[in-house]
Every structure is written in structure tokens, then in C-alpha cells.
Motif scaffolding. Structure first.
Motif, PDB file in Angstrom:
ATOM      1  N   THR A   1       0.758  -1.603   0.277  1.00  0.00           N
ATOM      2  CA  THR A   1      -0.294  -0.366  -0.031  1.00  0.00           C
ATOM      3  C   THR A   1       0.508   1.070  -0.038  1.00  0.00           C
ATOM      4  O   THR A   1       0.994   2.630  -0.481  1.00  0.00           O
ATOM      5  CB  THR A   1      -1.237  -0.031   1.233  1.00  0.00           C
ATOM      6  OG1 THR A   1      -1.671  -0.842   1.354  1.00  0.00           O
ATOM      7  CG2 THR A   1      -1.719   0.993   1.480  1.00  0.00           C
TER       8      THR A   1
ATOM      9  N   HIS B   1      -8.690   6.882  -3.267  1.00  0.00           N
ATOM     10  CA  HIS B   1      -7.960   5.363  -3.447  1.00  0.00           C
ATOM     11  C   HIS B   1      -8.833   4.649  -3.116  1.00  0.00           C
ATOM     12  O   HIS B   1      -8.103   3.236  -2.930  1.00  0.00           O
ATOM     13  CB  HIS B   1      -7.012   5.709  -1.494  1.00  0.00           C
ATOM     14  CG  HIS B   1      -6.021   6.759  -1.657  1.00  0.00           C
ATOM     15  ND1 HIS B   1      -5.588   7.530  -0.675  1.00  0.00           N
ATOM     16  CD2 HIS B   1      -5.053   7.370  -2.606  1.00  0.00           C
ATOM     17  CE1 HIS B   1      -4.625   8.189  -0.923  1.00  0.00           C
ATOM     18  NE2 HIS B   1      -4.548   8.653  -1.623  1.00  0.00           N
TER      19      HIS B   1
ATOM     20  N   THR C   1      -4.874  -2.492  -3.168  1.00  0.00           N
ATOM     21  CA  THR C   1      -4.678  -2.730  -1.560  1.00  0.00           C
ATOM     22  C   THR C   1      -5.857  -2.985  -1.221  1.00  0.00           C
ATOM     23  O   THR C   1      -5.949  -2.690   0.182  1.00  0.00           O
ATOM     24  CB  THR C   1      -3.062  -2.644  -1.359  1.00  0.00           C
ATOM     25  OG1 THR C   1      -3.430  -1.144  -1.138  1.00  0.00           O
ATOM     26  CG2 THR C   1      -2.117  -3.596  -2.493  1.00  0.00           C
TER      27      THR C   1
ATOM     28  N   LEU D   1      -6.810  -0.740   4.468  1.00  0.00           N
ATOM     29  CA  LEU D   1      -6.589  -2.201   3.892  1.00  0.00           C
ATOM     30  C   LEU D   1      -7.816  -2.348   4.982  1.00  0.00           C
ATOM     31  O   LEU D   1      -8.374  -3.949   4.051  1.00  0.00           O
ATOM     32  CB  LEU D   1      -5.934  -2.020   4.941  1.00  0.00           C
ATOM     33  CG  LEU D   1      -4.016  -2.298   4.754  1.00  0.00           C
ATOM     34  CD1 LEU D   1      -3.146  -2.091   5.654  1.00  0.00           C
ATOM     35  CD2 LEU D   1      -3.425  -3.217   3.356  1.00  0.00           C
TER      36      LEU D   1
END
Length: 631
Positions: free
Chosen positions: A433, A466, A471, A453
Motif C-alpha cells: 500500500t 484511494h 490493496t 486495507l
């Protein structure tokens, strides 16, 4: 009592190196039958007029190593001590033993200072305490030139080390003691020093040719425990109520603001607590310190500005709500617990935010690259102690060069061994990440990485795009607590670094091997809310929580009556309770049940002066009568 001391001094004039003379002094003045560990050799060295450098743990009896020679040798022992606020208590404790002691510092009125100086020049002082800054005053140097000096004792000698945890510039001047009074023996003492720090002390104080004594660093009566930080104030409250209700203790916090908050919180929960930090008015600090020393059952909440030189033997716990900067600092601070040798606890709550904060402080600290590297090495050693899955005491002792001790049986990792798991894949997910954010020239802190995450579509995660990272959401096997544990342990292992002023995370050279699958990452399993380890589990020093825990009902009642008598006696004399008798001595009185003065005098810790002053009162309490406290 002064007659006894003069008679013993006369005996010593015949043969100053005679060990029997020092032992007789020890027995008559302190009430101990013999020396412990290296004390006899150290004292013999100084009595013979030779220098010594002594490393001995807090509670190991360092003060006797210069106090006894000061009484045996002709003249006055001059003790350089770092905190003037404690000198009066040190002098009170010695006076209670019949020792002629005094101090010179800025708290005295002119006539008090003149009286002490006159006593020194007349040879009427056995010990004189000075702060290191007093040696900058020409009048003090001239005074010492005119006096007969038995020895110089440099207490807390680690303060001379610029690479240590408590450097004080005034200590750098202390090499002048040897230069100005070359025929006077010197003894430098400290409880905390690695091999490198010891060599620096020796070099700066010109003690390379002195004999060095390194005692056993183990404090078996202290149980070391480190817990994951989760609502630390509530964790502290639970710890105190479950194990140390009514006990005296110290709680260390990193900032002044947190000291104030924690002290206020404890008071609101019915636990008497006082704050101490450098931002408080000097009179308030002095008053709070005096109350802590003189009253029983108080909790001092403080920054590391508090504690050096504290000679309160019945501190039953030292708690840290923030991570210490070094193992030396941790050992020094935890060593203030259990100086009387009775069961005590060193408890530390430690979390991810501590690691981030310390890494940021190092990066922004003044000094050159070498200085920052040194701070980093100190922190790495402290983190290794926190994250170890082996015996904490064994690792702590190994840090000071004392290896091969074996598991202690009286720390949390021995009493409740942690389990490990293969954290390689979660580590790779976190590092991946960071790599993907790096490609976008972006850096973020632990909280944002955990949100990615866990697949949390927060406003910030969405606005930054994001959710498109490969990830995003791949870390569902752990909850937030688990992922924060992963980040903390990667930081502790140097597999993730802190960058910039905002605590963002970046890769290190060691990260590459993990990403390539060339390095396995074993981690501690993040525990839930564990019960406290048993305080009577055995092992080296497997001790019980209460000072009176193993006494019978009748013995415990006598112990409390003796404590009440001691408190009243100490209040009347205006001295701390431990100046009258330590808890350990009261326990010995309870178990021995003396009926005569001779019986009482045979108990360890009761010398001639205390026997004369307090004997009748103690025997009255043991017999159940209302005898006077002292005469």
C-alpha cells in the motif's frame, strides 16, 4: 550516639583499612550485620584512599559505599548530589542514625549556611551534601580548601555522559575535584550505565585508573509488565484498584498537559494524586515532592523531571503511560519502585502513537546526524524490550551486559507467555500500500493506511481516489486493533520508517526483503484484555502484592498498628515515615515479636541511635500498651 561514632572513628585511626572497623560502624549505626555484594570491597578501596567507579542498581546500597568510608576516614565526606530539593531529607535520614550531616545550597538562609560552614571547618560534620553548581562558586572552593575532606562522592554519575539519558552540563566540571584535591579519594556512583556510558564516565571524571565495580543489575522484587495501550487512563485505574489500592507510586507521562490530566482523573476517582512537572511553580513542585515523601499512599504523576535522588523506599509501583526514550531511562525510573526489597510493579502501557511520536521527535531533534543516530539506537532498544516474546528481565539485564541469566519467572512474558504468528503476508500488504501511494507521490499516516486495507470508504479515502488502489479492502483478516499492532511492530523492527512532520509512513532499506518474500516477519499476537499475572507465582522474586499479604491476621493487625505509630512519630518529628523505619523493618519487628531492647536491637535495620530513640515506643506497640512514641 555521637560518642559512639567518635569512639569508632578513633578505632579507625589505628588502621583505616581494617574491614572489621567498617563492619562495626555498619552494625552500630545502620543495624546491619554485614555488607551485601561488592559493598565491602568498594568501601575497603575508598577507605584505603583509592578511587572507585560503582555501577549498582537502585536499592542495592550505593549510599553506604560512601557513607561508611566518610565515617571511617578522617575528615568530612563531600557528596555531590544533583537535586537540592532532596538534600534536607537525606540529612534528616542520616541525623536519625546519629550521623552528623549537613548541606549547602541556595535554599538556606545566610545564618544557616554560616552555621554549616562553621561545623565543617570545626570538623563537626561526617557528611556534607553539595549540588554540582555550587562548585562553580569560588567561595565554596575556598571553603573546601580550608576543610579536612575524607572523600568526594559523585552521585548519579551518569549525568556526566552526553550520550546518556539525563545529561547535566554542571557534571562536566567535576574532573576539577581530582585536579584541585589530588590526594582525596573519589567514588562515582550510578544505577544505570551501559559499557559505553561507563567508559565515558571514567574518561570525563578522570577515573580510568580507578577500580570499576559492576554489581548485579537484577531487581528480582520488581515485576515488569508491558501492556498494549488502549484507553490508558482506564487501564491505569484498573491496575491501581486491582493491585495497588492505597499504595504509594509514581506515574510517568511524557507531557506536562498529560500529567495534569492524569492527576486530575485519579483524584476524581478517589485516588490521592499530585502533579509534578517543570512548568509548575517552584513552590508547588517543592510542596508536592515533600508531601509525596512524607505522606503514605500518595501517587505522584510526573514527567521525568521528577525522581532522581528520591530515597522513598516504599514506592510500590512505577507506571508509564508513555514510552520512555531509552532502556537506561526506563531502568532508572522503574528502579524507584521497591527500594526496600519488597514486592513492587513496573507497569507500562505502550502503543503505536508512542512509536510515531518518538520517531518524529528524533527526526526534529537538535544536534548532528550522529546525535540523532544515537537517539534512534536508544529507541530501538526500548522498542525491542517492549516487543520481545522472551523474558523481559533477561533482555533488560543483557542490555547492561549481564547475559546468561535465564528466564526470571516474574515478568509478564514469563507468567503469561505471548504467542507469535507469521505476519509476513499482512506486512507485505501494508508495505505494498505504501509503494502504491509512493507511485502517486503521496505519503500518509497509519490511520489512513488502515482505512485503505480495511476497505473503509471514508470521505478522505474517496476524495483522494484511494478506493481504486489494488490493496483497497484486502486486509479483512484483521480488525483495526490488529492492523495497528502490525504497523507498530513493523516500526519497532525498522521495516517501516517515519517521515516528515506529520508522522507519515515510508519504506526502509529492510522493507525490500519483506516485499520480495526473502524475509519472514514473526509478530506477537495482539492480546485482548488479559488478567494481571499472579503476584505469587514463584520464580525469581515471585512476590505477593501486599507488603503484609503473607502475615497472619494478628500479625497484619500489629503491622498496621506499627505503621500508625510510625506515621505519628514521623509527623511529630517533621520527617518522612521511612526515616523512622522502613516497611521491611516493621515486618521484621512483627515476625520477631521482640519483648526486650536486646531483642529489638538484634533486628536488621535498627542501629544504636534508632534503638535509643524509638525502642520504648516500638516495644509498647508490640506489647499493646500506649507507650510514648520516642524520648
Amino acid at each position: 550516639m555521637s560518642v559512639v561514632l567518635r569512639r569508632l572513628a578513633a578505632m579507625s585511626a589505628v588502621d583505616e583499612s581494617t574491614p572489621a572497623t567498617a563492619r562495626e560502624m555498619l552494625r552500630r549505626v545502620w543495624g546491619y550485620e554485614d555488607f551485601r555484594g561488592d559493598q565491602a570491597e568498594i568501601i575497603g578501596e575508598v577507605v584505603a584512599g583509592r578511587d572507585a567507579l560503582v555501577l549498582m542498581p537502585t536499592g542495592g546500597g550505593k549510599s553506604l559505599c560512601y557513607q561508611v568510608p566518610s565515617l571511617v576516614r578522617e575528615g568530612t565526606g563531600v557528596v555531590v548530589s544533583p537535586l537540592i530539593a532532596l538534600m534536607a531529607d537525606q540529612v534528616d535520614a542520616l541525623s536519625a542514625l546519629g550521623v552528623r550531616a549537613g548541606f549547602l545550597n541556595s535554599t538556606q538562609l545566610p545564618h544557616e549556611r554560616a552555621s554549616t560552614e562553621q561545623a565543617l571547618l570545626a570538623g563537626e560534620l561526617d557528611l556534607l551534601y553539595l549540588a554540582p553548581e555550587r562548585l562553580r562558586v569560588p567561595e565554596t572552593l575556598a571553603l573546601l580548601d580550608r576543610a579536612r575532606i575524607a572523600l568526594f562522592a559523585i552521585d548519579e554519575a551518569h549525568c556526566v555522559s552526553q550520550w546518556g539519558h539525563d545529561f547535566r552540563p554542571d557534571y562536566l566540571r567535576l574532573s576539577m575535584l581530582h585536579e584541585r584535591w589530588s590526594d582525596v579519594p573519589r567514588i562515582a556512583l550510578t544505577a544505570t550505565a551501559t559499557e559505553a556510558t561507563r567508559q565515558e564516565i571514567a574518561a570525563r571524571l578522570q577515573l580510568e585508573d580507578a577500580r570499576h565495580f559492576v554489581a548485579d543489575f537484577d531487581r528480582p522484587n520488581i515485576q515488569y509488565r508491558i501492556v498494549p495501550k488502549d484507553s490508558p487512563q482506564q487501564q491505569l485505574l484498573q491496575f491501581l484498584r486491582a493491585e495497588h489500592e492505597g499504595d504509594a507510586g509514581i506515574v510517568y507521562c511524557l507531557s506536562r498537559a498529560s500529567v495534569e490530566r492524569v492527576a486530575e482523573f485519579l483524584c476524581s476517582q478517589g485516588i490521592p494524586a499530585l502533579p509534578y512537572h517543570a512548568g509548575l511553580d517552584r513552590e508547588v513542585r517543592s510542596t508536592n515532592q515533600a508531601r509525596f515523601l512524607r505522606e503514605e499512599g500518595l501517587v505522584m504523576v510526573a514527567t521525568i523531571a521528577f525522581g532522581m535522588g528520591i530515597d522513598k523506599p516504599d514506592v510500590r509501583f512505577v507506571a508509564h503511560l508513555d514510552l520512555p526514550k531509552s532502556v537506561e531511562g526506563y531502568y532508572q525510573e522503574t528502579g524507584r519502585a521497591g527500594r526496600d526489597g519488597l514486592p513492587s510493579t513496573a507497569w507500562l502501557a505502550y502503543g503505536l502513537a508512542d512509536v510515531v511520536q518518538h520517531r518524529k521527535m528524533i527526526e526534529s531533534s537538535e544536534g548532528d546526524a550522529a546525535h540523532r543516530r544515537n537517539l534512534g539506537h536508544h529507541l530501538d532498544a526500548m522498542l525491542a524490550l517492549c516487543e520481545t516474546v522472551t523474558c523481559r528481565r533477561e533482555q533488560l539485564l543483557a542490555y547492561f551486559g549481564q547475559s546468561g541469566t535465564g528466564p526470571c519467572g516474574n515478568c509478564d512474558t514469563c507468567l503469561d507467555p505471548p504467542k507469535t504468528w507469521d505476519g509476513t503476508i499482512p506486512a507485505q500488504k501494508l508495505l505494498s500500500t505504501i509503494v502504491r501511494l509512493d507511485h502517486r507521490r503521496q505519503r500518509y499516516g497509519a490511520g489512513h493506511l488502515v482505512d485503505i486495507l480495511l476497505g473503509r470508504e471514508t470521505d478522505r479515502v474517496r476524495s483522494l481516489g484511494h478506493t481504486d488502489l489494488t490493496t483497497f479492502g484486502i486486509g479483512a483478516e484483521l480488525d483495526e486493533r490488529g492492523w495497528r499492532g502490525v504497523v507498530r511492530q513493523l516500526l519497532a523492527a525498522g521495516l517501516v520508517g517515519i517521515e516528515g512532520d506529520y508522522g507519515t509512513l515510508g519504506l526502509t532499506e529492510a522493507s525490500v526483503a519483506v516485499l520480495r518474500g526473502e524475509r519472514q516477519v514473526l509478530m506477537r499476537i495482539e492480546p485482548g484484555r488479559r488478567r494481571a499475572p499472579s503476584r505469587s507465582s514463584g520464580g525469581r522474586g515471585g512476590a505477593k502484592a501486599s507488603v503484609a499479604a503473607d502475615l497472619t491476621g494478628e500479625e497484619a493487625a500489629l503491622f498496621e498498628r506499627l505503621r500508625a505509630w510510625r506515621a505519628a512519630t514521623a509527623k511529630e518529628a517533621g520527617v518522612p515515615a521511612y526515616v523512622v523505619f522502613h516497611d521491611a523493618t516493621l515486618r521484621a519487628i512483627v515476625t520477631a515479636a521482640p519483648t526486650t531492647t536486646a531483642d529489638l536491637g538484634a533486628i536488621s535495620g535498627i542501629g544504636a541511635a534508632k534503638l535509643e530513640r524509638y525502642g520504648e515506643g516500638v516495644l509498647g506497640v508490640v506489647a499493646g500498651s500506649e507507650a510514648p512514641a520516642h524520648r
